[in-house]
Design a protein around this motif. Structure first.
Motif, short mmCIF file in Angstrom:
data_model
loop_
_atom_site.label_atom_id
_atom_site.label_comp_id
_atom_site.label_asym_id
_atom_site.label_seq_id
_atom_site.Cartn_x
_atom_site.Cartn_y
_atom_site.Cartn_z
N TYR A 19 -3.59 -6.54 -7.82
CA TYR A 19 -4.78 -5.69 -7.80
C TYR A 19 -4.76 -4.48 -6.85
CZ TYR A 19 -6.70 -9.67 -10.34
OH TYR A 19 -6.91 -10.66 -11.26
N ILE A 20 -3.82 -4.40 -5.90
CA ILE A 20 -3.84 -3.28 -4.95
C ILE A 20 -3.72 -1.93 -5.66
CG2 ILE A 20 -2.31 -2.06 -3.33
CD1 ILE A 20 -2.26 -4.39 -1.55
N GLU A 21 -2.81 -1.83 -6.58
CA GLU A 21 -2.59 -0.54 -7.26
C GLU A 21 -3.84 -0.08 -8.00
OE1 GLU A 21 0.79 1.63 -10.06
OE2 GLU A 21 0.70 -0.56 -9.96
N GLN A 22 -4.58 -1.05 -8.56
CA GLN A 22 -5.75 -0.70 -9.36
C GLN A 22 -7.00 -0.44 -8.51
OE1 GLN A 22 -6.64 -3.62 -12.36
NE2 GLN A 22 -8.39 -2.48 -13.18
N TYR A 23 -7.21 -1.26 -7.47
CA TYR A 23 -8.47 -1.18 -6.73
C TYR A 23 -8.33 -0.65 -5.30
CZ TYR A 23 -10.29 -3.97 -10.59
OH TYR A 23 -10.65 -4.42 -11.84
N GLY A 24 -7.12 -0.45 -4.81
CA GLY A 24 -6.93 0.16 -3.50
C GLY A 24 -6.94 -0.81 -2.34
N VAL A 25 -7.15 -0.26 -1.14
CA VAL A 25 -6.98 -1.03 0.09
C VAL A 25 -8.02 -2.14 0.28
CG1 VAL A 25 -5.85 0.88 1.29
CG2 VAL A 25 -8.33 0.66 1.41
N ILE A 26 -9.14 -2.08 -0.42
CA ILE A 26 -10.14 -3.14 -0.31
C ILE A 26 -9.54 -4.48 -0.72
CG2 ILE A 26 -11.03 -2.81 -2.65
CD1 ILE A 26 -13.17 -3.61 0.44
N ILE A 28 -9.56 -8.12 1.27
CA ILE A 28 -10.09 -9.34 0.63
C ILE A 28 -9.02 -10.43 0.60
CG2 ILE A 28 -10.88 -10.32 -1.57
CD1 ILE A 28 -12.27 -7.61 -2.09
N SER A 29 -7.79 -10.07 0.24
CA SER A 29 -6.72 -11.08 0.15
C SER A 29 -6.42 -11.68 1.52
CB SER A 29 -5.45 -10.45 -0.43
OG SER A 29 -4.92 -9.48 0.43
N THR A 30 -6.55 -10.88 2.57
CA THR A 30 -6.35 -11.39 3.93
C THR A 30 -7.42 -12.41 4.30
OG1 THR A 30 -5.33 -9.29 4.62
CG2 THR A 30 -6.13 -10.74 6.37
N LEU A 31 -8.68 -12.08 4.00
CA LEU A 31 -9.78 -13.00 4.28
C LEU A 31 -9.61 -14.30 3.49
CD1 LEU A 31 -12.50 -13.74 5.51
CD2 LEU A 31 -13.62 -12.49 3.65
N ILE A 84 0.85 -1.20 0.00
CA ILE A 84 0.00 0.00 0.00
C ILE A 84 0.88 1.25 0.00
CG2 ILE A 84 -1.62 1.37 1.39
CD1 ILE A 84 -2.86 -1.32 2.31
N SER A 85 1.93 1.23 0.82
CA SER A 85 2.86 2.37 0.86
C SER A 85 3.55 2.55 -0.49
CB SER A 85 3.90 2.15 1.96
OG SER A 85 4.86 3.17 1.97
N LYS A 86 3.88 1.44 -1.13
CA LYS A 86 4.60 1.49 -2.42
C LYS A 86 3.70 1.96 -3.56
CE LYS A 86 6.90 -1.60 -5.74
NZ LYS A 86 8.06 -0.76 -6.02
N TYR A 87 2.50 1.38 -3.65
CA TYR A 87 1.62 1.65 -4.79
C TYR A 87 0.67 2.82 -4.57
CZ TYR A 87 3.15 -2.84 -6.70
OH TYR A 87 3.90 -3.88 -7.20
N ALA A 118 0.93 -17.33 -0.22
CA ALA A 118 1.17 -17.23 -1.67
C ALA A 118 -0.03 -16.64 -2.38
CB ALA A 118 1.51 -18.61 -2.22
N VAL A 119 -1.22 -17.13 -2.02
CA VAL A 119 -2.46 -16.60 -2.61
C VAL A 119 -2.62 -15.12 -2.27
CG1 VAL A 119 -4.98 -16.77 -2.62
CG2 VAL A 119 -3.59 -18.85 -2.61
N ASN A 120 -2.36 -14.79 -1.00
CA ASN A 120 -2.49 -13.41 -0.53
C ASN A 120 -1.57 -12.47 -1.31
OD1 ASN A 120 -1.01 -11.36 1.54
ND2 ASN A 120 -3.17 -11.49 2.04
N LEU A 121 -0.32 -12.85 -1.48
CA LEU A 121 0.66 -12.01 -2.19
C LEU A 121 0.28 -11.80 -3.65
CD1 LEU A 121 4.24 -12.99 -0.96
CD2 LEU A 121 3.16 -10.75 -0.89
#
Length: 404
Positions: free
Chosen positions: A368-375, A379-382, A227-230, A359-362
């Motif tokens: 998708y973080i850069e395109q869709y943001g913190v959401i 989602i990846s955490t869940l 998040i900090s990077k993108y 691996a799935v989370n990363l």
């Protein structure tokens, strides 16, 4: 399940962290600059990552062996392991911050940060021992002090005295030193580098847990770096505040681990059926509490978030917090199922499950973080914890009926 005064001490110990987080959120969202809090949070993420990865194996293995070693053996063997792991932690911390963050911090600050990296796991270990030995009153007292020292004090000092990352780091360092001195050094008095106290079984178990911790760190903290990077440190600050609010669900996890886990570990081999029934009942209670909590959240959640978050509330906060709440519920199920693998010395399967989830989370975060943001981070955490929960449950079901 009979409840006694120790259960209420467990409650006090449990609520200290989420209550401190909520108070900190209220203060940060109203009085602290997002960029400063974001920079501080990023530094703490890295510190916690280093300390978590290099020391968690020793920390978690103690839960497994505290009831199989007498006090003298335990103190000597874990004194040796802590001496080695914390020395490595300090060196790694100094190197990482000197190489990659020397433009942000001078060497005095880097030394403070490295002190934090060894004091955090050391104090946690000392506090957890009180839990393992079922000294609940002392455990609750130290948990409250630890929450104040690590959460409330840095934020308050920055607001009152000087709004800067350096002030927050300095006040955190002083708070941890105070805790260390107040506990008379805690387990530090058992520090030794005597290789005769090396225990290969504990070491093997600790290494397996360490790899699991690496995967766990990737799930819990790597999204913050991305998040900090993108995006930006301001977006990171908002996300972390949302994470802290969702951590209220960890109340359940901590009550269970604090009050029930010591007994489950101690009695599992002798009362296998009774302890399995206890785990199953806890899971059912959590399931129904999740349904009730979800209904309450959808009715009152938005108003509560707007009140608590203030300027840190945005259009994604409602969804992000709810998804992270569910992630914490999934993690509780993971921990409950992992108990069986721990007792049966099959934690390699727990590690495998965590790496698959990480691996799935990363992959999701990077794509998708850069395109869709913190959401996406929520989602990846869940998704990761649901996958891990399913895998660990399957693995543990193979061993739960096996007796020693």
């Amino acid at each position: 399940m009979k409840l006694d005064k120790n259960f209420f001490y467990s409650i006090i110990a449990t609520i200290s962290l989420p209550v401190s987080n909520i108070v900190a959120v209220l203060l940060v969202s109203r009085y602290l600059d997002k960029a400063i809090f974001g920079e501080y949070s990023l530094s703490m993420t890295i510190i916690q990552g280093i300390a978590f990865v290099l020391s968690s194996g020793v920390q978690e293995s103690s839960r497994r062996y505290v009831n199989t070693l007498n006090n003298k053996e335990f103190n000597r063997k874990y004194g040796f392991l802590l001496s080695v792991s914390l020395t490595i932690t300090f060196i790694v911390s100094v190197l990482i911050f000197s190489i990659f963050y020397n433009d942000l911090y001078d060497y005095i600050t880097i030394l403070q940060i490295s002190m934090i990296a060894i004091l955090l796991p050391l104090i946690r270990f000392s506090i957890n021992l009180d839990n393992y030995y079922e000294k609940y009153l002392r455990f609750a007292t130290n948990k409250v002090l630890f929450s104040l020292a690590t959460i409330i004090v840095p934020v308050s000092v920055a607001i009152i005295i000087n709004e800067s990352t350096y002030t927050m780091i300095l006040s955190l360092t002083l708070g941890l030193v105070f805790m260390f001195v107040g506990n008379k050094g805690g387990v530090a008095k058992y520090f030794n580098f005597n290789k005769n106290y090396f225990d290969k079984d504990i070491f093997k178990y600790a290494v397996i847990i360490t790899f699991s911790s690496i995967a766990s760190w990737l799930i819990s903290f790597s999204d913050r770096i991305l998040i900090s990077k993108y995006l930006s440190t301001s977006e990171l600050a908002i996300y972390i505040v949302n994470v802290q609010l969702s951590g209220t669900v960890s109340l359940l996890s901590m009550v269970i681990s604090i009050y029930y886990f010591p007994t489950i570990y101690r009695k599992f081999e002798l009362e296998t059926k009774a302890q399995l029934k206890k785990i199953r009942n806890i899971k059912l209670v959590i399931f129904f509490l999740t349904i009730i909590g979800s209904l309450i959240y959808f009715i009152f959640g938005k108003a509560i978030l707007q009140l608590v978050l203030s300027d840190y509330y945005n259009v994604q906060s409602f969804d992000v917090v709810y998804i992270l709440l569910l992630s914490n519920v999934a993690l509780i199920y993971v921990n409950l199922s992992s108990v069986i693998l721990s007792i049966k010395n099959k934690m390699i399967f727990n590690t495998l499950a965590f790496f698959i989830g990480a691996a799935v989370n990363l992959v999701i975060n990077i794509l998708y973080i850069e395109q869709y943001g913190v959401i996406v981070a929520a989602i990846s955490t869940l998704v990761a914890y649901v996958i891990i929960s399913m895998l660990v449950s399957c693995f543990s079901s193979k061993y739960k009926h096996v007796t020693s």
